[in-house]
Design a protein around this motif. Structure first.
Motif, PDB file in Angstrom:
ATOM      1  N   CYS A 312       0.873  -1.174   0.000  1.00  0.00           N
ATOM      2  CA  CYS A 312       0.000   0.000   0.000  1.00  0.00           C
ATOM      3  C   CYS A 312       0.911   1.225   0.000  1.00  0.00           C
ATOM      4  CB  CYS A 312      -0.924  -0.021   1.220  1.00  0.00           C
ATOM      5  SG  CYS A 312      -2.187   1.271   1.240  1.00  0.00           S
ATOM      6  N   ARG A 313       1.613   1.414  -1.106  1.00  0.00           N
ATOM      7  CA  ARG A 313       2.634   2.460  -1.215  1.00  0.00           C
ATOM      8  C   ARG A 313       2.075   3.635  -2.012  1.00  0.00           C
ATOM      9  NH1 ARG A 313       7.532  -0.405   0.462  1.00  0.00           N
ATOM     10  NH2 ARG A 313       6.621  -2.240   1.436  1.00  0.00           N
ATOM     11  N   LEU A 314       2.089   4.797  -1.409  1.00  0.00           N
ATOM     12  CA  LEU A 314       1.613   5.998  -2.094  1.00  0.00           C
ATOM     13  C   LEU A 314       2.810   6.814  -2.569  1.00  0.00           C
ATOM     14  CD1 LEU A 314      -0.604   7.999  -2.948  1.00  0.00           C
ATOM     15  CD2 LEU A 314      -0.463   8.988  -0.642  1.00  0.00           C
ATOM     16  N   VAL A 332       0.407   8.250  -7.338  1.00  0.00           N
ATOM     17  CA  VAL A 332       0.037   6.881  -7.654  1.00  0.00           C
ATOM     18  C   VAL A 332       0.033   6.046  -6.381  1.00  0.00           C
ATOM     19  CG1 VAL A 332       0.679   4.781  -8.902  1.00  0.00           C
ATOM     20  CG2 VAL A 332       0.934   7.012 -10.000  1.00  0.00           C
ATOM     21  N   LEU A 333      -1.064   5.343  -6.157  1.00  0.00           N
ATOM     22  CA  LEU A 333      -1.189   4.405  -5.057  1.00  0.00           C
ATOM     23  C   LEU A 333      -0.977   2.995  -5.602  1.00  0.00           C
ATOM     24  CD1 LEU A 333      -1.915   3.516  -2.169  1.00  0.00           C
ATOM     25  CD2 LEU A 333      -4.331   3.708  -2.810  1.00  0.00           C
ATOM     26  N   VAL A 334       0.083   2.329  -5.153  1.00  0.00           N
ATOM     27  CA  VAL A 334       0.393   0.971  -5.585  1.00  0.00           C
ATOM     28  C   VAL A 334      -0.182   0.006  -4.553  1.00  0.00           C
ATOM     29  CG1 VAL A 334       2.217  -0.672  -6.156  1.00  0.00           C
ATOM     30  CG2 VAL A 334       2.497   1.751  -6.727  1.00  0.00           C
ATOM     31  N   LEU A 335      -1.103  -0.842  -4.984  1.00  0.00           N
ATOM     32  CA  LEU A 335      -1.771  -1.794  -4.106  1.00  0.00           C
ATOM     33  C   LEU A 335      -1.400  -3.224  -4.480  1.00  0.00           C
ATOM     34  CD1 LEU A 335      -5.357  -0.262  -3.996  1.00  0.00           C
ATOM     35  CD2 LEU A 335      -3.764  -0.403  -2.070  1.00  0.00           C
ATOM     36  N   GLY A 336      -1.228  -4.070  -3.469  1.00  0.00           N
ATOM     37  CA  GLY A 336      -0.959  -5.473  -3.721  1.00  0.00           C
ATOM     38  C   GLY A 336      -1.553  -6.344  -2.632  1.00  0.00           C
ATOM     39  N   PHE A 337      -2.095  -7.480  -3.038  1.00  0.00           N
ATOM     40  CA  PHE A 337      -2.656  -8.445  -2.093  1.00  0.00           C
ATOM     41  C   PHE A 337      -2.064  -9.812  -2.404  1.00  0.00           C
ATOM     42  CE2 PHE A 337      -5.637  -5.024  -1.954  1.00  0.00           C
ATOM     43  CZ  PHE A 337      -6.128  -5.017  -0.642  1.00  0.00           C
ATOM     44  N   ALA A 345      -8.544 -11.501  -5.462  1.00  0.00           N
ATOM     45  CA  ALA A 345      -9.093 -10.520  -6.401  1.00  0.00           C
ATOM     46  C   ALA A 345     -10.213  -9.696  -5.775  1.00  0.00           C
ATOM     47  CB  ALA A 345      -9.603 -11.228  -7.657  1.00  0.00           C
ATOM     48  N   ASP A 346     -11.041 -10.333  -4.938  1.00  0.00           N
ATOM     49  CA  ASP A 346     -12.147  -9.595  -4.325  1.00  0.00           C
ATOM     50  C   ASP A 346     -11.635  -8.506  -3.378  1.00  0.00           C
ATOM     51  OD1 ASP A 346     -13.963 -11.076  -5.703  1.00  0.00           O
ATOM     52  OD2 ASP A 346     -14.531 -12.367  -4.018  1.00  0.00           O
ATOM     53  N   ARG A 347     -10.599  -8.831  -2.612  1.00  0.00           N
ATOM     54  CA  ARG A 347     -10.038  -7.835  -1.689  1.00  0.00           C
ATOM     55  C   ARG A 347      -9.436  -6.669  -2.468  1.00  0.00           C
ATOM     56  NH1 ARG A 347      -5.962  -9.610   2.490  1.00  0.00           N
ATOM     57  NH2 ARG A 347      -5.627 -11.517   1.306  1.00  0.00           N
ATOM     58  N   LEU A 348      -8.742  -6.984  -3.575  1.00  0.00           N
ATOM     59  CA  LEU A 348      -8.181  -5.917  -4.399  1.00  0.00           C
ATOM     60  C   LEU A 348      -9.296  -5.029  -4.951  1.00  0.00           C
ATOM     61  CD1 LEU A 348      -5.803  -4.565  -5.875  1.00  0.00           C
ATOM     62  CD2 LEU A 348      -6.185  -6.187  -7.739  1.00  0.00           C
ATOM     63  N   ALA A 349     -10.375  -5.640  -5.425  1.00  0.00           N
ATOM     64  CA  ALA A 349     -11.482  -4.868  -5.998  1.00  0.00           C
ATOM     65  C   ALA A 349     -12.087  -3.939  -4.947  1.00  0.00           C
ATOM     66  CB  ALA A 349     -12.543  -5.807  -6.564  1.00  0.00           C
TER      67      ALA A 349
END
Length: 536
Positions: A312-314, A332-337, A345-349
């Motif tokens: 969760c890097r901004l 840019v917000l970089v998200l990863g699960f 995929a549901d958590r990312l969505a």
């Protein structure tokens, strides 16, 4: 069960800068980078050579019983003289690396560590514990003249996974184990420590423990502390060995005394570490924001949700441009699960929708691909590549006489926006006044919590011909004042070392300082362990 060591490599480590010698930018690339920063040199400083240093004979010789553990080789000594901070690289390029240790020791077991400490104590020799040498806070160099000689205690000969408890998902690991070797030895068991600091390739378990390193996870288990079951530490007063337990309320934790002690209280030799199954499901995305402060609010909402993203890097607009994640002035917000057991995929969505509700823009390119594999989201990929490449580019800029430094901190959410604005304004103004050229001050959030965040700053500025280290000192002093005024920590995960001592001395409560000095006196009565770190 015994582990297996990683295959040897023929690549050479740089003695003066980051990482591998063959990965450094060449002269042409250095010139191209310097052209983007007005006020830098017209051509790069030459790569320094060890043979040009004035390395004298050692002030001491080891006794015959320890001679097999010790070397006086000039190249080895020069490579152990300092860490990899901007200040270290700038000094090395000018042929002034500081006090070069008299000897380098590589003990293979605890007995060797204890014998070396006994000998050093008897002969007034300072002992500086050394893991991968990736310190960026002056943690592995000796400053001063109070000791007869300096011994760099390199732990990398102690680099094995000694036991793996698959039922309890834990392993007993020697402190000198480098990151890649550690994961190689755990892989056959289907387990991972999953602690990946930026220095992962060039740092050790013992170094992570001694500096309370931050790692892979941006939320939840952000620090190495969260993975420790027990530790063994050799001190001049004896060996401290804590019990391996899932949890304990039996008084103050003995491990907490040595986590973050930076080699000033003892030498960490091994630890039982909590492991996890290797993740099989991953998904990532990049969300763009035109308003950085709206992005901060989105990150706070994510940190306070139950989604627990691994990444969760901004990145602010400058950092996004520097990494290639965006060139249009957006943050840019970089998200990863990730998960070992179920699709993510549901958590990312859900995380993307939360970010959108705060003004984020997402084009769907980071959705999972076939079979649950992450798609090639260009912004996420660019950030990852830049993250690993950045230390090498920094060294290229330093060769052009530039200031190219980073520092990090943490503060509560009510202070984070004002803190970031103040650092940008005041450090930028100080650099402009000192050099006559505008500076770039970028920010990203590396780790986030329900109650606050860890901003990480990049400062790019023209140097001051031959006086780069002094200019760095001046800018660091300005940054420390801003952090102190906003009650932000002097370091979130880079340790105190010697460079951050002024800020640390102001941050810690005096009763704790008294206790720390007493612990130093009891465990290291002759004052040989990493003098100048944490306490005098």
């Amino acid at each position: 069960m015994d582990g297996t060591t990683a295959r040897p490599t023929t690549r050479a480590r740089s003695w003066w800068g980051w990482g591998w010698t063959d990965a450094h930018p060449d002269d042409a690339e250095c010139v191209a980078m310097g052209a983007l920063l007005p006020g830098t040199l017209g051509r790069p400083l030459p790569v320094p050579r060890i043979r040009d240093l004035a390395i004298g004979a050692p002030a001491v010789e080891p006794p015959p019983s320890l001679a097999h553990l010790v070397t006086a080789d000039p190249a080895d000594r020069a490579a152990h003289a300092m860490g990899k901070a901007y200040r270290d690289v700038a000094r090395a390029l000018r042929g002034k690396p500081g006090r070069i240790p008299d000897l380098v020791a590589r003990p293979a077991d605890e007995r060797g560590v204890a014998d070396l400490l006994d000998w050093a104590g008897d002969h007034r020799i300072a002992v500086v514990p050394y893991g991968g040498g990736s310190s960026v806070s002056g943690g592995v160099e000796y400053r001063g003249d109070a000791h007869r000689a300096v011994l760099s205690l390199d732990l990398t000969a102690m680099g094995r996974v000694l036991e793996v408890d698959t039922e309890g998902r834990a392993a007993r690991i020697q402190a000198g184990t480098l990151g890649p070797s550690l994961e190689d030895q755990l892989r056959p068991h289907g387990l991972t420590l999953r602690h990946f600091p930026q220095s992962f390739e060039f740092s050790t378990l013992g170094g992570w423990l001694a500096t309370r390193a931050g790692g892979h996870y941006a939320t939840g288990r952000t620090h190495i502390d969260d993975f420790v079951q027990s530790m063994r530490v050799v001190t001049p007063a004896g060996t401290n060995s804590s019990w391996r337990l899932p949890a304990s309320g039996a008084g103050p934790s003995p491990d907490r005394l040595f986590l973050g002690s930076e080699g000033a209280l003892g030498v960490i030799t091994e630890a039982w570490m909590r492991l996890q199954e290797r993740p099989r499901h991953k998904a990532s995305a990049a969300v763009a924001f035109t308003d950085f402060h709206a992005a901060l609010r989105a990150v706070r909402a994510l940190a306070q949700s139950d989604l627990a993203p691994a990444n969760c890097r901004l990145l602010d607009p400058g950092e996004a441009a520097l990494s290639g994640a965006a060139q249009d002035g957006c943050s840019v917000l970089v998200l990863g699960f990730e998960s070992a057991h179920e699709p993510v995929a549901d958590r990312l969505a859900r995380a993307v929708e939360l970010a959108r509700s705060h003004g984020g823009r997402y084009d769907g390119s980071g959705a999972p691909g076939p079979g649950g594999a992450p798609a090639g989201d260009a912004a996420v990929g660019a950030w990852r590549s830049a993250f690993l490449r950045m230390p090498y580019l920094r060294d290229g800029l330093v060769r052009m006489g530039a200031i190219a430094e980073t520092f990090e901190t943490a503060a509560t959410w009510d202070r984070v926006p004002g803190l970031i604005d103040a650092v940008r304004t005041e450090v930028g103004a100080a650099a402009l006044e000192a050099t006559g050229h505008p500076a770039t001050v970028n920010c990203r959030l590396t780790h986030v919590y329900p109650d606050g965040a860890a901003p990480y700053f990049t400062v790019l500025a023209a140097g001051r011909g031959g006086d780069e280290a002094a200019l760095w000192d001046d800018l660091k002093a300005v940054a420390v004042e801003v952090l102190h005024r906003h009650r932000a920590t002097i370091t979130h995960h880079h340790a105190v070392g010697r460079d951050h001592r002024p800020g640390y001395d102001r941050q810690r409560p005096e009763p704790f300082a008294l206790a720390l000095r007493a612990a130093k006196g009891a465990l290291d009565p002759r004052g040989i362990l990493n003098p100048g770190v944490l306490v005098d």
